[in-house]
Each structure stands twice: as structure tokens, then as C-alpha cells.
Design a protein around this motif. Structure first.
Motif, PDB file in Angstrom:
ATOM      1  N   GLN A   1      35.518 -47.810  37.516  1.00 44.78           N
ATOM      2  CA  GLN A   1      34.869 -48.067  35.882  1.00 44.78           C
ATOM      3  C   GLN A   1      34.103 -49.242  35.304  1.00 44.78           C
ATOM      4  OE1 GLN A   1      34.756 -46.157  32.786  1.00 44.78           O
ATOM      5  NE2 GLN A   1      34.646 -47.950  31.561  1.00 44.78           N
ATOM      6  N   ARG A   2      33.885 -50.323  36.534  1.00 48.99           N
ATOM      7  CA  ARG A   2      33.329 -51.225  36.368  1.00 48.99           C
ATOM      8  C   ARG A   2      31.985 -51.327  36.386  1.00 48.99           C
ATOM      9  NH1 ARG A   2      37.864 -54.647  39.004  1.00 48.99           N
ATOM     10  NH2 ARG A   2      38.565 -55.741  37.802  1.00 48.99           N
ATOM     11  N   GLU A   3      31.452 -50.612  37.445  1.00 46.86           N
ATOM     12  CA  GLU A   3      30.539 -50.177  38.265  1.00 46.86           C
ATOM     13  C   GLU A   3      29.439 -49.450  36.875  1.00 46.86           C
ATOM     14  OE1 GLU A   3      29.306 -48.329  41.893  1.00 46.86           O
ATOM     15  OE2 GLU A   3      31.231 -48.803  43.103  1.00 46.86           O
ATOM     16  N   ARG A   4      30.128 -48.774  36.534  1.00 50.37           N
ATOM     17  CA  ARG A   4      29.592 -47.687  35.489  1.00 50.37           C
ATOM     18  C   ARG A   4      28.810 -48.524  34.650  1.00 50.37           C
ATOM     19  NH1 ARG A   4      32.132 -45.186  30.369  1.00 50.37           N
ATOM     20  NH2 ARG A   4      30.347 -43.608  29.950  1.00 50.37           N
ATOM     21  N   LEU A   5      28.979 -50.133  33.961  1.00 52.55           N
ATOM     22  CA  LEU A   5      29.299 -51.186  33.287  1.00 52.55           C
ATOM     23  C   LEU A   5      27.276 -51.086  34.202  1.00 52.55           C
ATOM     24  CD1 LEU A   5      29.323 -53.225  30.872  1.00 52.55           C
ATOM     25  CD2 LEU A   5      29.604 -54.526  32.584  1.00 52.55           C
ATOM     26  N   TRP A   6      27.065 -50.712  35.128  1.00 49.64           N
ATOM     27  CA  TRP A   6      25.458 -51.503  35.454  1.00 49.64           C
ATOM     28  C   TRP A   6      24.527 -49.757  35.051  1.00 49.64           C
ATOM     29  CZ3 TRP A   6      23.080 -55.593  34.971  1.00 49.64           C
ATOM     30  CH2 TRP A   6      23.320 -56.881  35.070  1.00 49.64           C
ATOM     31  N   SER A   7      25.446 -49.461  36.537  1.00 46.28           N
ATOM     32  CA  SER A   7      24.735 -47.305  36.206  1.00 46.28           C
ATOM     33  C   SER A   7      25.748 -46.455  37.070  1.00 46.28           C
ATOM     34  CB  SER A   7      22.778 -48.185  37.130  1.00 46.28           C
ATOM     35  OG  SER A   7      23.633 -47.208  38.494  1.00 46.28           O
ATOM     36  N   ALA A   8      25.215 -45.302  36.759  1.00 45.98           N
ATOM     37  CA  ALA A   8      25.989 -44.601  37.900  1.00 45.98           C
ATOM     38  C   ALA A   8      25.356 -43.982  39.031  1.00 45.98           C
ATOM     39  CB  ALA A   8      26.212 -43.536  37.003  1.00 45.98           C
ATOM     40  N   GLU A   9      23.979 -44.417  39.207  1.00 47.61           N
ATOM     41  CA  GLU A   9      23.556 -44.567  40.826  1.00 47.61           C
ATOM     42  C   GLU A   9      23.928 -45.901  41.548  1.00 47.61           C
ATOM     43  OE1 GLU A   9      19.874 -43.750  37.905  1.00 47.61           O
ATOM     44  OE2 GLU A   9      20.177 -45.612  38.554  1.00 47.61           O
ATOM     45  N   ARG A  10      24.804 -46.267  41.633  1.00 47.14           N
ATOM     46  CA  ARG A  10      25.403 -46.561  43.007  1.00 47.14           C
ATOM     47  C   ARG A  10      24.199 -47.317  43.509  1.00 47.14           C
ATOM     48  NH1 ARG A  10      29.817 -44.249  46.011  1.00 47.14           N
ATOM     49  NH2 ARG A  10      29.749 -42.460  45.099  1.00 47.14           N
ATOM     50  N   PRO A  11      24.241 -48.545  41.979  1.00 46.09           N
ATOM     51  CA  PRO A  11      23.263 -49.994  43.038  1.00 46.09           C
ATOM     52  C   PRO A  11      23.458 -50.360  43.879  1.00 46.09           C
ATOM     53  CG  PRO A  11      24.359 -50.871  40.330  1.00 46.09           C
ATOM     54  CD  PRO A  11      24.551 -49.304  41.378  1.00 46.09           C
ATOM     55  N   LYS A  12      24.709 -50.714  44.300  1.00 44.69           N
ATOM     56  CA  LYS A  12      25.089 -51.610  45.647  1.00 44.69           C
ATOM     57  C   LYS A  12      24.170 -51.138  46.982  1.00 44.69           C
ATOM     58  CE  LYS A  12      28.588 -47.675  47.061  1.00 44.69           C
ATOM     59  NZ  LYS A  12      29.949 -47.346  46.226  1.00 44.69           N
ATOM     60  N   ARG A  13      23.701 -49.638  46.590  1.00 44.21           N
ATOM     61  CA  ARG A  13      22.778 -49.121  48.067  1.00 44.21           C
ATOM     62  C   ARG A  13      21.438 -49.589  48.219  1.00 44.21           C
ATOM     63  NH1 ARG A  13      21.420 -44.141  47.171  1.00 44.21           N
ATOM     64  NH2 ARG A  13      22.646 -43.636  45.339  1.00 44.21           N
ATOM     65  N   PHE A  14      21.005 -50.112  46.663  1.00 41.65           N
ATOM     66  CA  PHE A  14      19.042 -50.800  46.782  1.00 41.65           C
ATOM     67  C   PHE A  14      18.809 -51.649  47.530  1.00 41.65           C
ATOM     68  CE2 PHE A  14      19.969 -49.843  41.302  1.00 41.65           C
ATOM     69  CZ  PHE A  14      19.450 -48.344  42.060  1.00 41.65           C
ATOM     70  N   LEU A  15      19.639 -52.488  48.042  1.00 44.20           N
ATOM     71  CA  LEU A  15      19.330 -53.670  48.464  1.00 44.20           C
ATOM     72  C   LEU A  15      19.484 -53.520  50.267  1.00 44.20           C
ATOM     73  CD1 LEU A  15      20.792 -56.947  47.512  1.00 44.20           C
ATOM     74  CD2 LEU A  15      18.913 -55.566  46.829  1.00 44.20           C
ATOM     75  N   ALA A  16      19.376 -51.908  50.347  1.00 42.89           N
ATOM     76  CA  ALA A  16      19.614 -51.252  51.472  1.00 42.89           C
ATOM     77  C   ALA A  16      17.718 -50.351  52.000  1.00 42.89           C
ATOM     78  CB  ALA A  16      20.406 -50.226  51.553  1.00 42.89           C
ATOM     79  N   ALA A  17      17.582 -50.469  51.231  1.00 39.22           N
ATOM     80  CA  ALA A  17      16.017 -49.767  51.011  1.00 39.22           C
ATOM     81  C   ALA A  17      15.266 -50.829  52.373  1.00 39.22           C
ATOM     82  CB  ALA A  17      15.407 -49.740  49.676  1.00 39.22           C
ATOM     83  N   PRO A  18      14.079 -50.524  52.753  1.00 37.03           N
ATOM     84  CA  PRO A  18      13.004 -51.830  53.434  1.00 37.03           C
ATOM     85  C   PRO A  18      12.455 -52.214  52.434  1.00 37.03           C
ATOM     86  CG  PRO A  18      12.796 -49.494  53.538  1.00 37.03           C
ATOM     87  CD  PRO A  18      13.823 -49.151  53.445  1.00 37.03           C
ATOM     88  N   VAL A  19      11.960 -51.590  51.470  1.00 37.74           N
ATOM     89  CA  VAL A  19      10.850 -52.190  50.728  1.00 37.74           C
ATOM     90  C   VAL A  19      11.734 -51.777  48.775  1.00 37.74           C
ATOM     91  CG1 VAL A  19       8.856 -52.566  49.505  1.00 37.74           C
ATOM     92  CG2 VAL A  19       9.035 -52.311  52.120  1.00 37.74           C
ATOM     93  N   ALA A  20      11.609 -52.709  47.835  1.00 36.60           N
ATOM     94  CA  ALA A  20      12.610 -52.224  47.265  1.00 36.60           C
ATOM     95  C   ALA A  20      11.879 -53.507  45.922  1.00 36.60           C
ATOM     96  CB  ALA A  20      14.225 -52.754  47.042  1.00 36.60           C
ATOM     97  N   VAL A  21      11.403 -53.118  44.627  1.00 34.96           N
ATOM     98  CA  VAL A  21      11.187 -53.534  44.372  1.00 34.96           C
ATOM     99  C   VAL A  21      12.323 -53.298  42.536  1.00 34.96           C
ATOM    100  CG1 VAL A  21       9.370 -54.028  41.968  1.00 34.96           C
ATOM    101  CG2 VAL A  21       9.185 -52.834  44.368  1.00 34.96           C
ATOM    102  N   GLY A  22      12.758 -54.353  41.789  1.00 31.10           N
ATOM    103  CA  GLY A  22      13.473 -54.125  41.209  1.00 31.10           C
ATOM    104  C   GLY A  22      14.621 -55.206  40.326  1.00 31.10           C
ATOM    105  N   THR A  23      15.501 -55.823  39.516  1.00 30.29           N
ATOM    106  CA  THR A  23      15.874 -56.545  39.147  1.00 30.29           C
ATOM    107  C   THR A  23      17.119 -57.894  39.590  1.00 30.29           C
ATOM    108  OG1 THR A  23      17.945 -56.295  38.512  1.00 30.29           O
ATOM    109  CG2 THR A  23      16.306 -54.948  37.089  1.00 30.29           C
ATOM    110  N   ILE A  24      16.332 -58.770  39.147  1.00 26.21           N
ATOM    111  CA  ILE A  24      17.551 -60.089  39.927  1.00 26.21           C
ATOM    112  C   ILE A  24      18.686 -60.176  39.909  1.00 26.21           C
ATOM    113  CG2 ILE A  24      17.417 -61.587  38.109  1.00 26.21           C
ATOM    114  CD1 ILE A  24      17.147 -63.411  41.440  1.00 26.21           C
ATOM    115  N   ASP A  25      19.123 -58.970  39.154  1.00 27.36           N
ATOM    116  CA  ASP A  25      21.011 -59.435  38.680  1.00 27.36           C
ATOM    117  C   ASP A  25      21.168 -58.773  40.067  1.00 27.36           C
ATOM    118  OD1 ASP A  25      20.487 -59.762  36.497  1.00 27.36           O
ATOM    119  OD2 ASP A  25      20.836 -58.116  35.578  1.00 27.36           O
ATOM    120  N   GLN A  26      19.930 -57.524  40.880  1.00 28.95           N
ATOM    121  CA  GLN A  26      21.086 -56.622  42.372  1.00 28.95           C
ATOM    122  C   GLN A  26      21.208 -57.615  43.062  1.00 28.95           C
ATOM    123  OE1 GLN A  26      22.198 -54.118  42.203  1.00 28.95           O
ATOM    124  NE2 GLN A  26      22.003 -53.525  40.424  1.00 28.95           N
ATOM    125  N   ALA A  27      19.762 -58.473  43.218  1.00 26.25           N
ATOM    126  CA  ALA A  27      20.070 -59.579  43.949  1.00 26.25           C
ATOM    127  C   ALA A  27      21.703 -60.787  43.821  1.00 26.25           C
ATOM    128  CB  ALA A  27      17.965 -59.883  44.011  1.00 26.25           C
TER     129      ALA A  27
END
Length: 847
Positions: free
Chosen positions: A378-404
Motif C-alpha cells: 500500500q505504501r508503494e501505491r502512494l508513489w505509483s503502481a509502476e514499480r519505481p524501485k526498478r527505475f535506477l536499474a536502467a542504464p540511462v534514465a531521466v526522472g525525478t530527484i525523489d527517486q534518487a
């Protein structure tokens, strides 16, 4: 059917298909071992020899040994009641049930105890492996779980299943799969830092190893699972981008960007030699001066030299990330041959996710991770349902400072995010003197990233000396010295490289005591539109933008109908621009803003009323700016939209940039209470809390209304944000300053309590405060899907809306919204609150 002792299941599909536990553990262990060979990950770890790597791999294999317990295996039957999890149950076996250990398991743990500097470190590493669901499990967690009262029951044989025999089978499998681990080698010094890197890598390996698109369930008893897993791990790492291409040869700057580099871009493209002193750089330059291309040039340089394996471009908002993404993707594609470029290139912004320019996002793991905590989901749902924990695994990513930032805080999956980010050049764009909490969190992020051999670049048009000094870990310069620092400037902790300005602008600023009198603006707006001017109005709040829009539209309809066409519109529907539009509409609104006010847009009158969304990322040009009073660094951002492009024709009276700053009638002090509280209109005291900065900004503009940029940028910012400047204010601001500094100190303390501790596993504990941590990262929203998609006022199909969490006032968000169409758009209710979505965006009925 009851599983045999040799074949407990580890994964269970929705159709009831079972994947043997030993197979899943092999999948994860082999993936972990492959990750240790990835260059970027190896750089962040202490030097390990092959035997030591295999020993860590054995521990990764054991991450799910708790699933051998009978209570977990019972979950295969949906009707079963006597079930258990597998994390605390595994701890119970380690800590309280040693007398039950079967011979093979006991021998394995005995070997592991000798692999580290001492037995305590071995115990801590086993706990780190068990913590693979994202949050470190601590002795405190275990004691409060009460699991030890039932654990013996779940670890004893019953009904034809023997969990202890399953443990022995696990021990035999891991010895056969990784024999090198049991040779002679020096003990590993498992410091807290190594334990945390190890835990993050196990989390990452578990995510990858649970994905059935890479690791299908066993197809036959004869299958060589170890060979399959090794091939699958290599394929997975290459596809995800965790294993970079062999060739790292980006094209030259001019070939990539099709123009000659500016001095700043040239410095980062080749003039500055990468060294430890420049692991952290700060590039200060005015808006629109090419900082993005400079950052990409630095990435290409570090990537070509194998100093980084990837890039994370962090921006303050999702929309800012979305606007920048296309430029980054285009540059990556232009800089490399198709089969040699780092990829995929991810837009890591919840709600706007793209991979290599297209939707859908990275595929979610198809296997189940068996997270025991519904509350965490339920906590993860606060941010999104798209598994943002995986975002930083991408070799090149453009995202929000929150994820970092979440990689440095005590939140679930922070260690997974951190090991992924370690590989990257971290670029933080639009760095300002942000609130103390965020600044402290960013300092912690940078400190850890650099300590692990990472590289970071901060980009700013308006960063003051006091904030810059904190990021570099040096004493701040006095105000007089700070004002003498060159601008534009590229700097490290010990060096500085002054840069020439790419262009200059002289902005004529006037003040208007109309902050609470929208009607006072109408004559000037009408005259400007009649002259053919492009006018931008930036309000500090959405409510103010909507109220002004309603007034202006009604006035034009009544008195100047010929000018109605000048109001900003999307497909013939007039509207303001702010952050409370549905995703489908917001993308089209941003595109319309660019089409009507961006490069190459047609001449002619145009009036766009909006909020801070107009001061970030959108590449637009106006003749005249009307803005609410805001801190000087924010105003300079807004001034950057004036005469931004070279246009052949400017209307009479607008040949030079002009800005009207709306100020409170009677001055700021009229809204200052005796206790130091500032309660001004237009978010003065709330949106922008520090009244001292606002008072100094107002003084600066009144004393010198002609703003020369970028020449005056340094002095204007320092005179309004430097601590020494606050001492020049009248005594009536003293109580306010004490209140602000007390609040800042409290926020810094809160940030420090939220930052990851340098403690070993067992002691490392995340207090149950995830909601508090997340609330401090910006203004969280709930993405709520509509039960039935509806048409927006602009003709798009809306399937979800974003609702600010603070609007719910304690009400729980529903899983889906039952909205109904209305002539203006749509309506819905949550609890006692009613909401409407119209051409003015999302509003509360009582707002």
C-alpha cells in the motif's frame, strides 16, 4: 498434493504452476554472481577475489531458505489456514532453533562462519540476505514479531513434508553449484558498507531472478537448471542494460549535437581531466545556456573512459523530466551506433514512463516476489503502481530527484536503488536553495554516492553560496566574497573555471501592489494584447491562477470579445496551465504551450495564465511577464522566459523584456504577526516560507529595478539568500527568522533521522515511518483509476486522476473512483468531499 522434502516450491503462478525452491535460489544466485562482474557494480565494492565472490553468491542462494518451513509451503493451498511467511521464520531457525539443524545445514553454516572476519559478520551477512524484500530485518523487528512462539511448529515435519530435509537438500545443492566457494581464501571484512551493498544486490538479483520472461519455471525433471540460469542471467543483464556494451565510443560533440560547443560544454566535453577532485561538479549558468548538453557531454566523456556505466538525470518534477527526456534520448541515439549505445533509455517518471521513446514501460516482473507485507504494498501505491524501485536499474534514465533521494533514506528498497545508482553519473538539474530537509537528504545522497566511487554533476541557474558550500562540504564564504564569485561558473570543491556568458538581457522590473486585486491587472493586460504582445502570468498557487483566469475570460467576453482568441487554448477550449490536470490532458497542454509560445511559434497576441509549471523546463518566450512576488532565485527562473528566443518582431512597447511583480499592498510586514509567523496572500509564508528572503527580494527590486542577467545573477541571489544578508533586515524580522531557523533545524534533524545509518545488519532498523519520509519528498499524490474511463473537457480519454494526498484529510483513497460525466467534465466524491474536473483542472467543490 504434498511436496516431497527434496522439492519444496519457491514460486507459484496464478494458475497453480510451481517452480522448485532450489531452482529459484539458483536463478537468483547466478544472477547475483553475474552482477558482481558488471563493471559499474564492481567499482562500488571492495576488491574481491573469485573465491570471495563465490562465497557471497552462496549467501545470495540462501536468501529464501526460510521458504522451507511448513507454514510457507502450505500457501500452495488457497484454503490453508495454518500458514507462515519466510523471513522472520528463517531468523527463528538461525537464532532460536539451532538444536533442530540437520547435519548438512549445520555443516554449511559452520563453513560460512569461517568466511568472514568473525562469526558476528557471518551472522550479519545472513540477515542481509534474508532482507531481500527491501527493508532490513533487525533484532528489534524479530523481537516484536512474536514469531519464536510458533516457529518450532513450522520447522517440524508433518503430513509427509520435512522442512529440515529440505534444508539439507538446499545445502547440498549450493555446495554442488558453487564448489569454488569452499576453497581456501582470505576472510572477507564485511563492513556495514559492504553488507548494505550486498543486500541491495540480492534485492536486485531477486527481482531479476523472479522474472519469468528471463527465468521460466522448470520445464522437465531432466533440465540442467544451473546452465539455463547462467545463460538467462547474462541475457537478462544485457537486456535490462546492467551489462554495458563492449564498445564505448561516442561521436564528437559537434557530430552529436550539430552545433559548436559553448565554453561550458567544451570544458566538460574534453578540457577538464576526470580525477577524484571533479567527482562532484557544480555548473552555474543562466536558463537556456545549454547546461543539459554540457551534462550529456560530461556523461559521454566518463562513459567512454569506463568511469561510469550509466546516467541518471534527476529533475524536480515529473513534467520537467518528461520535457527533457526527448532531448536526452535524441542525444544518446546521435552519439552512438545503434548496437553500441547504452540502453534502454528510460523516462523514469511515474505516470509518464517510456522506454526508448515509446510506451509501455519496462515489463513488471511476471513472477511473484512473495512480499509478506500488504502494508508495504500500500505504501508503494502512494508513489505509483509502476514499480519505481526498478527505475535506477536502467542504464540511462531521466526522472525525478525523489527517486534518487529514496536511495539514501530509510525507506523500503533504498539499498536496491542505491546499488543501481552507484553505476551512474548522477546529474541533478535545477538545484536551488531548497528546503532544509531536501537539502540535507541531497547532501547524504551525494556523500554516499561519491564515497562509493560515484560521479555527480549539479546544474543550477540560481544556487547561493551557503547551499553550494554545504554540498561541497566546505565553509561558506562571507557575503562580500560570495558576491565576487564569477557567474557563469563551473566549480569543484577546490577549483573553479569561470565561463563567459552566452547572452545578456536587461529586464525592466516594476512593482504593483495588486497581489490581492486581480482587477487592477485588467487594463494593462488588455492594452498588451491589443498591441500584439505575448503575455505570461505566473501565480504562486493553482487557486489564484484559476481565479484570475475566470476574471480575465469574463472581462474579455463582456468588453473585448475580439481578444478572446488570444487566451491560451487547447483545441479551441480556453484554459489556464498548472499541475492539476489529468495526465492525458497535461501532455497535450504542454505541447500546446510549446506550439503557441515556443521556438518558431507565430507572432500575435497570446495570454497564458499559470503557475510554477511555466517556470520549469518549458522552452517558451514571452514579451511581458506578470508574476506574484517570490524568492529572487524563483523570479530569475521566471525572468528566463522573457525574450528567450531571437524573434524578428516584437510589438511596440515590448522591444525590451519587461516584468511586473505583484506585491502585497502595505508591504510584507503587514502580514507578519508578533510571534514571527508570516501569513501573506499568494502563498507568502506557506508556499514560500522564509519571509526574510522575500523581504530582501523586494528590497533588491525596489533599489535596482533594472535586472541585468546573467551579470547580476550572483549578487542578486547572494543579497537575498546569504545568512549575512538577513542581518541587514529591520528588527521586526528577528522573531520570524528565529521561527524559520528553528523549523529548519527541526527539518534537518528529521532528515538525519531518515537518512540511512551506517550500521550492520541486525542493528540496522527502519522505523515504521515510511509515510512521513515520503510526505517530505515533495507533495505526494494518489493516482486513482476511474472505474469507467470518461472524456475530458479537451476530448481526451481520462482513465485516472491525480489527487493531492492532503485533500483527503484522513480519508482512505478508494481502489477505483466512481466518477460521473458532467457538462463541464466529470465529478466524483471521496468521503464527505466532492471534486470536479473541468477545463480549469481538478478542483474541490468547496475551494
Amino acid at each position: 498434493m504434498v511436496e516431497t522434502a527434496e522439492q519444496p516450491w519457491g514460486k507459484l503462478s496464478e494458475t497453480g504452476e510451481r517452480h522448485p525452491l532450489v531452482d529459484h535460489c539458483l536463478d537468483v544466485a547466478v544472477t547475483f554472481r553475474a552482477l558482481l562482474d558488471a563493471p559499474g557494480i564492481a567499482r562500488s565494492l571492495p576488491r574481491l577475489d573469485p573465491i570471495q565472490c563465490e562465497r557471497l553468491t552462496v549467501l545470495a542462494f540462501l536468501h529464501d531458505f526460510g521458504k522451507c518451513n511448513r507454514g510457507f509451503q502450505a500457501k500452495a493451498d488457497p484454503a490453508a489456514r495454518d500458514t507462515a511467511g519466510h523471513v522472520f521464520e528463517g531468523l527463528a531457525l538461525l537464532w532460536d532453533l539451532g538444536a533442530l539443524w540437520p547435519p548438512g545445514w549445520e555443516a554449511l553454516l559452520g563453513d560460512i562462519a569461517g568466511w568472514f572476519k568473525d562469526e558476528e559478520q557471518a551472522k550479519q551477512m545472513l540477515i542481509a540476505s534474508l532482507s531481500h524484500h527491501g527493508r532490513p530485518v533487525s533484532e528489534s523487528d524479530y523481537q516484536h514479531s512474536g514469531i519464536e512462539r510458533k516457529a518450532r511448529h513450522w520447522w517440524t515435519a508433518s503430513g509427509g513434508y520435512d522442512p529440515l530435509a529440505a534444508l539439507d537438500a538446499q545445502a547440498a545443492t549450493v555446495r554442488g553449484a558453487f564448489p569454488l566457494a569452499f576453497g581456501e581464501a582470505a576472510p572477507i571484512d564485511a563492513t556495514p558498507a559492504l553488507q548494505q551493498r550486498f543486500a541491495g544486490l540480492v534485492m536486485l538479483a531477486d527481482w531479476i531472478g523472479s522474472d519469468t520472461q528471463f527465468f521460466p519455471y522448470r520445464q522437465s525433471p531432466e533440465e540442467d537448471r544451473l546452465a539455463l540460469a547462467r545463460a538467462a542471467a547474462q541475457r537478462a543483464l544485457e537486456r535490462i542494460g546492467l551489462m554495458p556494451p563492449a564498445r564505448r565510443e561516442p561521436r564528437p560533440f559537434e557530430t552529436t549535437f550539430a552545433f559548436r560547443p559553448t565554453p561550458l560544454q567544451a570544458a566538460l566535453a574534453g578540457e577538464i581531466t576526470p580525477s577524484d577532485d571533479v567527482r562532484l561538479l557544480l555548473a552555474e549558468s543562466d536558463t537556456g545556456s545549454g547546461k543539459t548538453e554540457a551534462a550529456l557531454a560530461w556523461f559521454f566523456r566518463l562513459y567512454a573512459e569506463a568511469r561510469v556505466d550509466g546516467l541518471y538525470f534527476a529533475l524536480p518534477t515529473r513534467v520537467a523530466a518528461r520535457e527533457l527526456y526527448a532531448r536526452v534520448l535524441q542525444a544518446i541515439e546521435a552519439a552512438f551506433e545503434p548496437d553500441e549505445r547504452p540502453g534502454p533509455v528510460l523516462l523514469a517518471a511515474p505516470g509518464y514512463v517510456k522506454v526508448d521513446g515509446a510506451s509501455p514501460a519496462l515489463a513488471a516482473p511476471e513472477g511473484t516476489l512473495w512480499d509478506d507485507s500488504a502494508q508495504d504494498r500500500q505504501r508503494e501505491r502512494l508513489w505509483s503502481a509502476e514499480r519505481p524501485k526498478r527505475f535506477l536499474a536502467a542504464p540511462v534514465a531521466v526522472g525525478t530527484i525523489d527517486q534518487a533521494l529514496l536511495s539514501a533514506l530509510q525507506v523500503k528498497h533504498s539499498l536496491l536503488r542505491s546499488v543501481c545508482l552507484d553505476r551512474h553519473l548522477l546529474v541533478v538539474d535545477e538545484v536551488h536553495a531548497s528546503d532544509p530537509y531536501m537539502r540535507e537528504a541531497l547532501k547524504a545522497l551525494l556523500k554516499g554516492h561519491l564515497a562509493r566511487g560515484g560521479w555527480a554533476l549539479l546544474l543550477s541557474a540560481t544556487l547561493g553560496e551557503s547551499a553550494a558550500a554545504e554540498f561541497f562540504g566546505r565553509p561558506p564564504q562571507p557575503l562580500a566574497d560570495a558576491m565576487q564569485r564569477p557567474y557563469p561558473l563551473l566549480s569543484s570543491r577546490t577549483k573553479a573555471w569561470p565561463m563567459p556568458a552566452s547572452r545578456t538581457r536587461s529586464i525592466e522590473v516594476s512593482g504593483s501592489p495588486s497581489l490581492t486585486d486581480d482587477a487592477a491587472l485588467l487594463p494593462g493586460l488588455t492594452s498588451a494584447l491589443e498591441a500584439g504582445a505575448r503575455v505570461l502570468v505566473v501565480c504562486n498557487t493553482v487557486a489564484r491562477a484559476n481565479a484570475l483566469f475566470r476574471l480575465v475570460e469574463a472581462t474579455l467576453e463582456r468588453d473585448h470579445s475580439a481578444l478572446l482568441a488570444a487566451l491560451f487554448q487547447l483545441d479551441g477550449v480556453r484554459c489556464p496551465h498548472h499541475g492539476r490536470f489529468a495526465r492525458a490532458d497535461r501532455e497535450r497542454l504542454d505541447a500546446a504551450v510549446t506550439a503557441q509560445l515556443g521556438k518558431g511559434s507565430a507572432d500575435g497576441p497570446r495570454l497564458l495564465i499559470g503557475t510554477q509549471t511555466l517556470e520549469q523546463s518549458l522552452d517558451i518566450d514571452a514579451d511581458w511577464l506578470i508574476t506574484d512576488l517570490a524568492p529572487m532565485d524563483v523570479l530569475i527562473q521566471r525572468f528566463g522566459r522573457l525574450h528567450r528566443h531571437d524573434r524578428a518582431h516584437r510589438p511596440a512597447g515590448f522591444s525590451t523584456p519587461r516584468a511586473l511583480v505583484r506585491i502585497p499592498e502595505g508591504g510584507l510586514q503587514a502580514h507578519l504577526a508578533q510571534d514571527g509567523t508570516l501569513r501573506g496572500p499568494a502563498g507568502l509564508g506557506s508556499v514560500y516560507a522564509d519571509g526574510r528572503v522575500l523581504a530582501l527580494t523586494l528590497r533588491s527590486l525596489q533599489d535596482a529595478p533594472q535586472v541585468e542577467l546573467p551579470e547580476q545573477a550572483r549578487s542578486r541571489i547572494e543579497r537575498t539568500t546569504h545568512p549575512d544578508a538577513f542581518a541587514t533586515l529591520p528588527a521586526l524580522w528577528t522573531a520570524h527568522g528565529q521561527m524559520i531557523e528553528g523549523k529548519a533545524l527541526g527539518e534537518i534533524r528529521q532528515a538525519l533521522r531518515s537518512v540511512l545509518d551506517d550500521k550492520p545488519f541486525g542493528e540496522l532498523h527502519y522505523p515504521d515511518k515510511n509515510e512521513r519520509v515520503l510526505t517530505r519528498l515533495g507533495r505526494p499524490t494518489f493516482e486513482l483509476p476511474l472505474a469507467t474511463p470518461l472524456r475530458s473537457p479537451f476530448g481526451a480519454t481520462i482513465d485516472r486522476v491525480s489527487l493531492p494526498a492532503h485533500w483527503l484529510k484522513g480519508d482512505s483513497p478508494p481502489e477505483t473512483l466512481e466518477a460521473e460525466a458532467s457538462p463541464e467534465g466529470l465529478r466524483f466524491r471521496i468521503g464527505a468531499s466532492a471534486f470536479r474536473y473541468t477545463r480549469l483542472g481538478l478542483e474541490k467543490d468547496d475551494a
